[in-house]
Design a protein around this motif. Structure first.
Motif, PDB file in Angstrom:
ATOM      1  N   ASP A  90     -14.465 -23.249  -8.950  1.00 43.44           N
ATOM      2  CA  ASP A  90     -15.724 -24.011  -9.466  1.00 43.44           C
ATOM      3  C   ASP A  90     -15.598 -25.522  -9.130  1.00 43.44           C
ATOM      4  O   ASP A  90     -16.793 -26.159  -9.438  1.00 43.44           O
ATOM      5  N   LEU A  91     -14.751 -25.905  -8.646  1.00 45.76           N
ATOM      6  CA  LEU A  91     -14.595 -27.408  -8.226  1.00 45.76           C
ATOM      7  C   LEU A  91     -14.974 -27.667  -6.962  1.00 45.76           C
ATOM      8  O   LEU A  91     -14.931 -28.623  -6.371  1.00 45.76           O
ATOM      9  N   LEU A  92     -15.162 -26.568  -6.123  1.00 42.79           N
ATOM     10  CA  LEU A  92     -15.305 -26.667  -4.752  1.00 42.79           C
ATOM     11  C   LEU A  92     -16.732 -26.879  -4.530  1.00 42.79           C
ATOM     12  O   LEU A  92     -17.667 -26.375  -5.469  1.00 42.79           O
ATOM     13  N   PRO A  93     -17.346 -27.583  -3.655  1.00 43.49           N
ATOM     14  CA  PRO A  93     -18.716 -27.782  -3.382  1.00 43.49           C
ATOM     15  C   PRO A  93     -19.341 -26.372  -2.990  1.00 43.49           C
ATOM     16  O   PRO A  93     -18.840 -25.520  -2.477  1.00 43.49           O
ATOM     17  N   GLN A  94     -20.892 -26.524  -3.169  1.00 43.06           N
ATOM     18  CA  GLN A  94     -21.513 -25.106  -3.033  1.00 43.06           C
ATOM     19  C   GLN A  94     -21.487 -24.481  -1.589  1.00 43.06           C
ATOM     20  O   GLN A  94     -21.554 -23.294  -1.743  1.00 43.06           O
ATOM     21  N   ILE A  95     -21.364 -25.156  -0.775  1.00 38.35           N
ATOM     22  CA  ILE A  95     -21.202 -24.672   0.482  1.00 38.35           C
ATOM     23  C   ILE A  95     -19.931 -24.906   1.099  1.00 38.35           C
ATOM     24  O   ILE A  95     -19.321 -24.947   2.491  1.00 38.35           O
ATOM     25  N   PRO A 123     -18.306 -11.692  -5.140  1.00 36.20           N
ATOM     26  CA  PRO A 123     -19.875 -12.587  -5.022  1.00 36.20           C
ATOM     27  C   PRO A 123     -19.491 -13.857  -5.216  1.00 36.20           C
ATOM     28  O   PRO A 123     -20.364 -14.812  -4.765  1.00 36.20           O
ATOM     29  N   VAL A 124     -18.285 -14.527  -5.899  1.00 39.28           N
ATOM     30  CA  VAL A 124     -18.219 -15.814  -5.790  1.00 39.28           C
ATOM     31  C   VAL A 124     -17.825 -16.487  -4.484  1.00 39.28           C
ATOM     32  O   VAL A 124     -18.436 -17.594  -4.208  1.00 39.28           O
ATOM     33  N   LEU A 125     -17.164 -15.920  -3.596  1.00 42.09           N
ATOM     34  CA  LEU A 125     -16.756 -16.196  -2.448  1.00 42.09           C
ATOM     35  C   LEU A 125     -18.082 -16.161  -1.373  1.00 42.09           C
ATOM     36  O   LEU A 125     -18.232 -17.144  -0.792  1.00 42.09           O
TER      37      LEU A 125
END
Length: 196
Positions: A90-95, A123-125
């Motif tokens: 969740d702390l990683l940027p969307q891309i 799905p999250v990856l």
């Protein structure tokens, strides 16, 4: 090719860590540069409060950004991946995973949770932009056993699956290096495979 091994287990020593380390050793044997990130080593308060600017979070994000391949390992709890891994993702940027290849690994008490890789983690990856997600490898407690010395040993079936996954990672990234440059790139001797 640079590979980042991400350990999503809250435990310091675990079957998940052993499965991830077995993968890392196979990659290193093939001459691949490997870095390691244990999510449990990040600042816990920064993780729980979603402190995007905390130095440990920024350093972890940079490791992810620099890697061309990620191997993400997690224990399965309540039919899903670990909460500590969820908080980190969740702390990683969307891309954050755009253009990257990902190999998901998981461990669990029984085969009944095997689909957590496909229905919870994949799905999250994908939502983080992963270019290619390899078929995941799931190992039960019986397939990553505790040795008399207190270490862990992966059984031969899991070992063969890890070998195949690592071979796929190496071959695909050699091909990607070729297609990105439009010509052949230098291949280190350690990556040369020949048959007689």
């Amino acid at each position: 090719m640079s590979v980042l091994l991400i350990a999503g287990s809250p435990s310091e020593r675990s079957r998940t860590a052993a499965l991830l380390e077995a993968t890392g050793q196979r990659l290193e044997t093939r001459g691949v540069q490997v870095q390691r990130l244990r999510v449990r080593d990040l600042n816990p308060q920064a993780l729980l409060l979603a402190d995007f600017g905390h130095p440990s979070v920024l350093a972890a994000q940079e490791l992810v950004a620099q890697a061309s391949v990620l191997v993400v390992a997690t224990p399965v709890y309540k039919a899903a991946y670990s909460g500590i891994l969820k908080v980190f993702l969740d702390l990683l940027p969307q891309i954050a995973l755009k253009g990257k290849t990902v190999l998901p690994l998981a461990t669990g008490g029984s085969p009944h949770h095997m689909l957590a890789l496909d229905y919870a983690l994949r799905p999250v990856l994908q939502s983080l932009g992963a270019k290619h997600i390899l078929p995941g490898i799931y190992a039960t407690d019986a397939q990553v056993v505790v040795t008399p010395e207190g270490g862990y040993q992966v059984d031969s079936e899991i070992g063969l699956r890890l070998d195949e996954a690592v071979d796929t990672l190496v071959v695909e990234n050699l091909i990607q290096g070729l297609s990105n440059s439009g010509r052949f790139r230098s291949v280190p001797f350690s990556e040369v495979r020949c048959s007689v």
